[in-house]
Each structure stands twice: as C-alpha cells, then as structure tokens.
Design an enzyme around this catalytic site. Structure first.
Site, PDB file in Angstrom:
ATOM      1  N   SER A   1       0.848  -1.196   0.000  1.00 29.73           N
ATOM      2  CA  SER A   1       0.000   0.000   0.000  1.00 29.73           C
ATOM      3  C   SER A   1       0.881   1.243   0.000  1.00 29.73           C
ATOM      4  CB  SER A   1      -0.889   0.028   1.244  1.00 29.73           C
ATOM      5  OG  SER A   1      -1.440   1.336   1.399  1.00 29.73           O
TER       6      SER A   1
ATOM      7  N   HIS B   1      -1.176  -1.276  -4.207  1.00 33.00           N
ATOM      8  CA  HIS B   1      -2.483  -0.935  -3.627  1.00 33.00           C
ATOM      9  C   HIS B   1      -2.509   0.557  -3.374  1.00 33.00           C
ATOM     10  CE1 HIS B   1      -6.108  -2.003  -1.221  1.00 33.00           C
ATOM     11  NE2 HIS B   1      -5.716  -1.049  -0.403  1.00 33.00           N
TER      12      HIS B   1
ATOM     13  N   ASP C   1      -4.584   3.488  -1.688  1.00 34.69           N
ATOM     14  CA  ASP C   1      -5.659   3.839  -0.755  1.00 34.69           C
ATOM     15  C   ASP C   1      -6.126   5.262  -0.995  1.00 34.69           C
ATOM     16  OD1 ASP C   1      -4.061   1.799   1.593  1.00 34.69           O
ATOM     17  OD2 ASP C   1      -6.131   1.555   0.938  1.00 34.69           O
TER      18      ASP C   1
ATOM     19  N   MET D   1      -8.595   8.264  -0.105  1.00 31.84           N
ATOM     20  CA  MET D   1      -9.389   8.691   1.048  1.00 31.84           C
ATOM     21  C   MET D   1      -9.905  10.103   0.796  1.00 31.84           C
ATOM     22  SD  MET D   1      -6.935   7.286   4.073  1.00 31.84           S
ATOM     23  CE  MET D   1      -6.497   5.555   4.147  1.00 31.84           C
TER      24      MET D   1
ATOM     25  N   HIS E   1      -8.349   1.263  -3.909  1.00 28.84           N
ATOM     26  CA  HIS E   1      -9.295   1.063  -2.798  1.00 28.84           C
ATOM     27  C   HIS E   1      -9.916   2.417  -2.484  1.00 28.84           C
ATOM     28  CE1 HIS E   1      -9.532   0.045   1.829  1.00 28.84           C
ATOM     29  NE2 HIS E   1     -10.723   0.215   1.284  1.00 28.84           N
TER      30      HIS E   1
ATOM     31  N   MET F   1     -11.964   4.717  -0.421  1.00 26.93           N
ATOM     32  CA  MET F   1     -12.592   4.997   0.859  1.00 26.93           C
ATOM     33  C   MET F   1     -13.239   6.375   0.708  1.00 26.93           C
ATOM     34  SD  MET F   1      -9.600   3.371   3.243  1.00 26.93           S
ATOM     35  CE  MET F   1      -8.411   3.369   1.902  1.00 26.93           C
TER      36      MET F   1
ATOM     37  N   MET G   1     -11.335  -5.587   5.650  1.00 35.18           N
ATOM     38  CA  MET G   1     -10.519  -4.644   6.423  1.00 35.18           C
ATOM     39  C   MET G   1     -10.178  -5.288   7.767  1.00 35.18           C
ATOM     40  SD  MET G   1      -9.982  -2.133   4.472  1.00 35.18           S
ATOM     41  CE  MET G   1      -9.099  -1.136   5.661  1.00 35.18           C
TER      42      MET G   1
ATOM     43  N   ASP H   1      -6.501  -6.116   4.462  1.00 37.77           N
ATOM     44  CA  ASP H   1      -5.839  -4.818   4.441  1.00 37.77           C
ATOM     45  C   ASP H   1      -5.883  -4.188   5.823  1.00 37.77           C
ATOM     46  OD1 ASP H   1      -6.653  -1.742   2.558  1.00 37.77           O
ATOM     47  OD2 ASP H   1      -5.090  -2.182   4.023  1.00 37.77           O
TER      48      ASP H   1
HETATM   49  C1  DX5 Z   1      -6.421   1.820   6.091  1.00 36.87           C
HETATM   50  C2  DX5 Z   1      -5.426   1.546   4.985  1.00 36.87           C
HETATM   51  C3  DX5 Z   1      -4.272   0.744   5.572  1.00 36.87           C
HETATM   52  C4  DX5 Z   1      -3.152   0.526   4.608  1.00 36.87           C
HETATM   53  C5  DX5 Z   1      -2.211  -0.535   5.120  1.00 36.87           C
HETATM   54  O1  DX5 Z   1      -7.486   2.522   5.565  1.00 36.87           O
HETATM   55  O2  DX5 Z   1      -6.058   0.835   3.942  1.00 36.87           O
HETATM   56  O3  DX5 Z   1      -4.794  -0.484   5.999  1.00 36.87           O
HETATM   57  O4  DX5 Z   1      -3.636   0.112   3.394  1.00 36.87           O
HETATM   58  O5  DX5 Z   1      -1.640  -0.038   6.237  1.00 36.87           O
HETATM   59  P1  DX5 Z   1      -0.615  -0.869   7.166  1.00 36.87           P
HETATM   60  O6  DX5 Z   1      -0.175  -2.093   6.399  1.00 36.87           O
HETATM   61  O7  DX5 Z   1       0.513   0.096   7.412  1.00 36.87           O
HETATM   62  O8  DX5 Z   1      -1.403  -1.196   8.366  1.00 36.87           O
HETATM   63 ZN    ZN Z   2      -6.590  -0.255   1.321  1.00 35.04          ZN
END
Ligand code: DX5
Ligand code: ZN
Length: 213
Positions: free
Chosen positions: A6, A31, A33, A35, A65, A67, A136, A170
C-alpha cells in the site's frame, strides 16, 4: 498469495522512489488507498497519482481502494487513469450493485470492501458481482494500526457464502500475523508499513511467498 504494497505508507515526498522499490522487490500489485476526508478522517491520493503510477509501472496492476462517500463520481476517472481493480465500500450510501456493475463495465475488476463492523452477510447479495472482496483488518483511514485477528474468520465465511473470487485483507498485516490469514485461505495481502519501511523488502516478499506456497 499475491502481495500488494500500500503506497499509503510511502514517503509522500518520494512516492515514485518508494513505489519503484516495491516493484523491484517483486510485488504483484500496488495498492492505492484513496481517502476523501468524509468516508474516513483522512485525505490521500487522486486519479492523477494512479495515472502517474500507471505510466511509470504499466505492467503492475493497480489495486485502487476507494474509501469515499461518493465513489460513483470517480469510477470512470480512476478507470481511465489505469486502475486494474477498483474496490468500493459496502457501507457507502447508494447501491453497491450499481457501483460494481459500472466498475466491470469500465473494464476494471470490481471489488467490495467490508469495514470491521460489517458482517459478511451484508455483502452476500453483491458477491456474484465481485471479482474481489477486501476484508478490512483495521478501521479504515490510517496505516500503521494494530491488526484485528478476529477479522480472519470472514475469509472462510465468504467461501461458505459461495464467493469464488479473490479475497484480500488490508490493515496491520505483518509477517507474524500472515500465517493465520494464509490458513484461512487469503489470496491477496495488502501491506503498507511492514513492506514500505522494510530494510529488505525483496527478502520479506520471498519469505511471505513461502508462507503461502
Ligand atoms: C487503512 C489503509 C491501511 C493501509 C495498510 O485505511 O487501507 O490499511 O492500506 O496499512 P498498514 O499495512 O501500514 O497497516
Ligand atoms: Zn486499502
């Protein structure tokens, strides 16, 4: 098992360097993320970052992903930016089925993500439309959180519900908690902190692959 670092855990001032380090270490996907500061209390990347990653690493599938509260407004932009898969949350307002159908129509793998408090049963009606389900294992919003082992039970429950696509986890994944997820049949491991901050990511990825052999 596929490995999807990620980039949320990358150095924001050296995103390309860190992404290249993951690709050269042998990751399967990247990946991303996304947001929106509404669905989760954080703000991260947009379509331009996905497009830049796709230009730099055209052979690496980008696992996006979302969010976001209103993913419908951005599906086409992320697809055109080069996303290989787009995952939306089961908890967003509106109809997940319509989102999943549009993602597939745009030529991307449709994914559905479940927050920790969302049971597999809530996703059951949508599983036939999914190419991937993202479990998650932390509350979404931030990297570096503690892994929630009780979430691993969602993996066999997805298979019992008839899901035949890819399962992904994740949040807080580390070499020490991966064996549990492998035993539960995980297909794709999203790892931010554990890989982006690793001294030897190539060795760590090789060790992870031996787990999933
Ligand atoms: C949360 C993110 C995290 C990220 C991974 O919204 O999606 O989970 O991808 O983070 P680590 O592997 O650092 O927990
Ligand atoms: Zn993610």
């Amino acid at each position: 098992m596929l490995i999807a670092p990620s980039i949320l855990a990358a150095d924001p001032l050296n995103l390309g360097r860190d992404a290249r380090r993951m690709v050269e270490a042998g990751c399967d996907w990247l990946h991303v993320d996304v947001m929106d500061a509404h669905f989760v209390p954080n703000l991260s990347f947009g379509p331009d970052t996905v497009a830049a990653l796709h230009r730099a690493f055209p052979e690496v599938p980008l696992d996006v992903h979302l969010m976001m509260d209103n993913p419908e407004a951005y599906l086409r932009r992320f697809a055109e930016a080069g996303a290989a898969g787009i995952t939306v949350h089961a908890e967003v307002p509106g109809d997940p089925a319509a989102l999943l159908r549009e993602i597939r129509a745009l030529g991307c793998r449709p994914g559905l993500s479940l927050k920790p408090a969302t049971p597999v049963e809530a996703a059951a009606p949508y599983l036939p439309l999914c190419g991937l389900v993202l479990v998650m294992t932390v509350e979404p919003g931030f990297g570096g959180q503690a892994f929630m082992p009780e979430m691993a039970e969602k993996l066999p429950r997805l298979r019992q519900a008839g899901f035949a696509g890819l399962t992904e986890a994740d949040g807080g994944l580390r070499p020490d908690n991966l064996p549990l997820l492998v035993r539960k049949g995980l297909d794709v491991a999203v790892m931010g902190t554990a890989l982006l901050h690793a001294a030897s990511p190539a060795e760590d990825m090789a060790a992870i692959r031996r787990l999933g052999a």
